[in-house]
Design a protein around this motif. Structure first.
Motif, short mmCIF file in Angstrom:
data_model
loop_
_atom_site.label_atom_id
_atom_site.label_comp_id
_atom_site.label_asym_id
_atom_site.label_seq_id
_atom_site.Cartn_x
_atom_site.Cartn_y
_atom_site.Cartn_z
N CYS A 1 59.38 49.63 -0.05
CA CYS A 1 58.64 48.48 -0.58
C CYS A 1 57.75 48.91 -1.73
N ASN A 2 57.98 48.32 -2.92
CA ASN A 2 57.15 48.66 -4.09
C ASN A 2 56.24 47.52 -4.52
N PHE A 3 56.24 46.42 -3.74
CA PHE A 3 55.37 45.26 -3.98
C PHE A 3 55.65 44.57 -5.32
N GLU A 4 56.87 44.71 -5.80
CA GLU A 4 57.23 44.06 -7.06
C GLU A 4 57.72 42.62 -6.87
N LYS A 5 58.22 42.33 -5.68
CA LYS A 5 58.72 40.98 -5.40
C LYS A 5 57.56 40.04 -5.05
N LYS A 6 57.85 38.75 -5.06
CA LYS A 6 56.83 37.76 -4.77
C LYS A 6 56.46 37.71 -3.30
N ASN A 7 57.48 37.81 -2.42
CA ASN A 7 57.24 37.67 -0.98
C ASN A 7 57.90 38.79 -0.19
N TYR A 8 57.19 39.23 0.83
CA TYR A 8 57.73 40.20 1.79
C TYR A 8 57.35 39.74 3.19
N ASN A 9 58.32 39.78 4.09
CA ASN A 9 58.05 39.50 5.51
C ASN A 9 58.49 40.71 6.32
N TYR A 10 57.52 41.42 6.89
CA TYR A 10 57.85 42.62 7.67
C TYR A 10 57.55 42.41 9.15
N LEU A 11 58.53 42.79 9.96
CA LEU A 11 58.35 42.82 11.41
C LEU A 11 58.17 44.28 11.78
N LEU A 12 56.96 44.62 12.19
CA LEU A 12 56.60 46.01 12.46
C LEU A 12 56.71 46.29 13.96
N THR A 13 57.67 47.14 14.32
CA THR A 13 57.94 47.43 15.73
C THR A 13 57.45 48.83 16.10
N GLY A 14 57.41 49.09 17.40
CA GLY A 14 56.97 50.39 17.89
C GLY A 14 56.18 50.24 19.17
N THR A 15 55.87 51.34 19.83
CA THR A 15 55.16 51.30 21.10
C THR A 15 53.77 50.71 20.92
N ASN A 16 53.24 50.16 22.02
CA ASN A 16 51.93 49.51 21.98
C ASN A 16 50.84 50.54 21.66
N GLY A 17 49.89 50.12 20.87
CA GLY A 17 48.80 51.01 20.47
C GLY A 17 48.20 50.52 19.16
N SER A 18 47.13 51.16 18.73
CA SER A 18 46.44 50.73 17.52
C SER A 18 47.04 51.33 16.25
N GLU A 19 48.02 52.25 16.42
CA GLU A 19 48.57 52.94 15.24
C GLU A 19 49.18 51.98 14.23
N ILE B 1 47.38 48.29 2.98
CA ILE B 1 46.61 47.33 2.19
C ILE B 1 45.59 48.06 1.31
N LYS B 2 44.92 49.07 1.87
CA LYS B 2 43.96 49.86 1.09
C LYS B 2 44.64 50.48 -0.14
N ARG B 3 45.81 51.03 0.07
CA ARG B 3 46.52 51.69 -1.03
C ARG B 3 47.00 50.66 -2.07
N TYR B 4 47.37 49.49 -1.61
CA TYR B 4 47.78 48.42 -2.51
C TYR B 4 46.63 48.09 -3.47
N PHE B 5 45.44 47.87 -2.93
CA PHE B 5 44.29 47.50 -3.76
C PHE B 5 43.89 48.65 -4.69
N PHE B 6 43.98 49.87 -4.20
CA PHE B 6 43.59 51.00 -5.03
C PHE B 6 44.60 51.21 -6.17
N ASN B 7 45.89 51.11 -5.83
CA ASN B 7 46.92 51.34 -6.85
C ASN B 7 46.96 50.22 -7.89
N LYS B 8 46.63 49.00 -7.47
CA LYS B 8 46.67 47.86 -8.39
C LYS B 8 45.44 47.79 -9.29
#
Length: 322
Positions: free
Chosen positions: A15-33, A42-49
């Motif tokens: 994902c390079n954030f060049e498209k208008k819309n992205y829908n991600y389903l993020l899977t994995g074991t339960n936890g805060s990770e 999101i932090k990196r998006y704001f910093f890079n932009k």
């Protein structure tokens, strides 16, 4: 490279954030990770932009965070459940927050609020929507989020977090790109199923609730006693009802492991052999018990129940199958 950095690197390759819309389903074991992963993205998006050092992404006006609602004494929705408390709620370790009630599901009004949020102009190129977890969506809110995913015209990035893909509707899955957050593999030799199960839990839960978790250690002996008809089923009601949703999760994982049997890897097969010495069941009985547990889990999450009666019934049904 840390485990999180490895996941972020893999995600940013896709994902390079060049498209208008992205829908991600993020899977994995339960936890805060997984939530930590999203906030770091999101932090990196704001910093890079725009070279913005974002300290608290969830409170930025271009980020909408949706989780289980919190209600005050007058049943007014006053906020969403913080992640640390959400984890505890998920495992049945809390059922309220101070004097406030925790809602059992994400309601349609929370999804409807997205319309106004998405219609406002964003500071940078995209707005972010995080739903943690989309397992909590009820039928109405699930239909509403599906419509939003299909029809939104604003530049937006959706992160739908889940630890149980089977709880997410097929139509939502079909509208999203799946990204599996890979948890760091722990190499260890386990002496019991209890040790194996504890190793799979979020570290926050293990650290804060060790005394409660320790009560799970003898549950496989309880099942063995039922299997051998050593004790009446209702002998264990008080103990099991104290363990709440945590016990249901523990049992589902235990009987699932027994069902997988010879298909397990070398590390897990040792736990299977250990369990087989205590609990001897054929495949049909294991399937029936798992069906019962999954049904009971659904009842527990969606219906106001009397805990004693609930676990009385669960023990009787399991005992009959054993």
């Amino acid at each position: 490279m840390s485990n999180q950095e490895a996941n972020i690197k893999l995600f940013l390759e896709q994902c390079n954030f060049e498209k208008k819309n992205y829908n991600y389903l993020l899977t994995g074991t339960n936890g805060s990770e997984k939530l930590n992963f999203v906030t770091e993205i999101i932090k990196r998006y704001f910093f890079n932009k725009d070279q913005i050092d974002l300290k608290d992404p969830l409170n930025h006006p271009d980020v909408k965070y949706i989780s289980l609602p919190i209600y005050d004494k007058s049943s007014k929705r006053i906020g969403v459940l913080p992640e640390a408390d959400r984890l505890q709620y998920d495992y049945g370790l809390i059922d309220s927050l101070d004097t406030n009630k925790i809602g059992k599901e994400i309601v349609i009004d929370q999804v409807r609020e997205l319309t106004d949020f998405l219609n406002l102009s964003s500071y940078l190129d995209h707005k972010f929507v995080i739903i943690n977890k989309c397992d909590y969506l009820n039928r109405e809110s699930s239909a509403a989020i599906l419509k939003t995913l299909e029809e939104t015209n604003s530049s937006s990035i959706f992160f739908l977090i889940t630890s149980e893909l089977s709880s997410v509707s097929d139509t939502i899955i079909s509208r999203c790109q799946k990204f599996n957050y890979k948890r760091k593999e722990i190499s260890a030799n386990y002496c019991s199923y209890y040790e194996y199960y504890i190793s799979s839990l979020p570290i926050e839960i293990v650290t804060e609730h060790n005394s409660i978790l320790s009560k799970l250690e003898t549950v496989e002996d309880d099942i063995s006693a039922l299997n051998k008809r050593d004790l009446p089923a209702l002998t264990f009601t008080d103990k099991w009802s104290q363990l709440d949703k945590l016990l249901i999760d523990y049992l589902i994982n235990l009987f699932s492991l027994l069902l997988k049997g010879r298909y397990l890897d070398n590390k897990t097969s040792e736990i299977y052999k250990h369990l087989q010495q205590k609990i001897i069941l054929d495949e049909d009985k294991l399937i029936n018990i798992l069906k019962t547990l999954l049904k009971k889990k659904s009842e527990y999450l969606n219906v106001n129940i009397n805990k004693k009666l609930f676990f009385d019934d669960l023990l009787i049904v399991i005992n009959n199958e054993l």
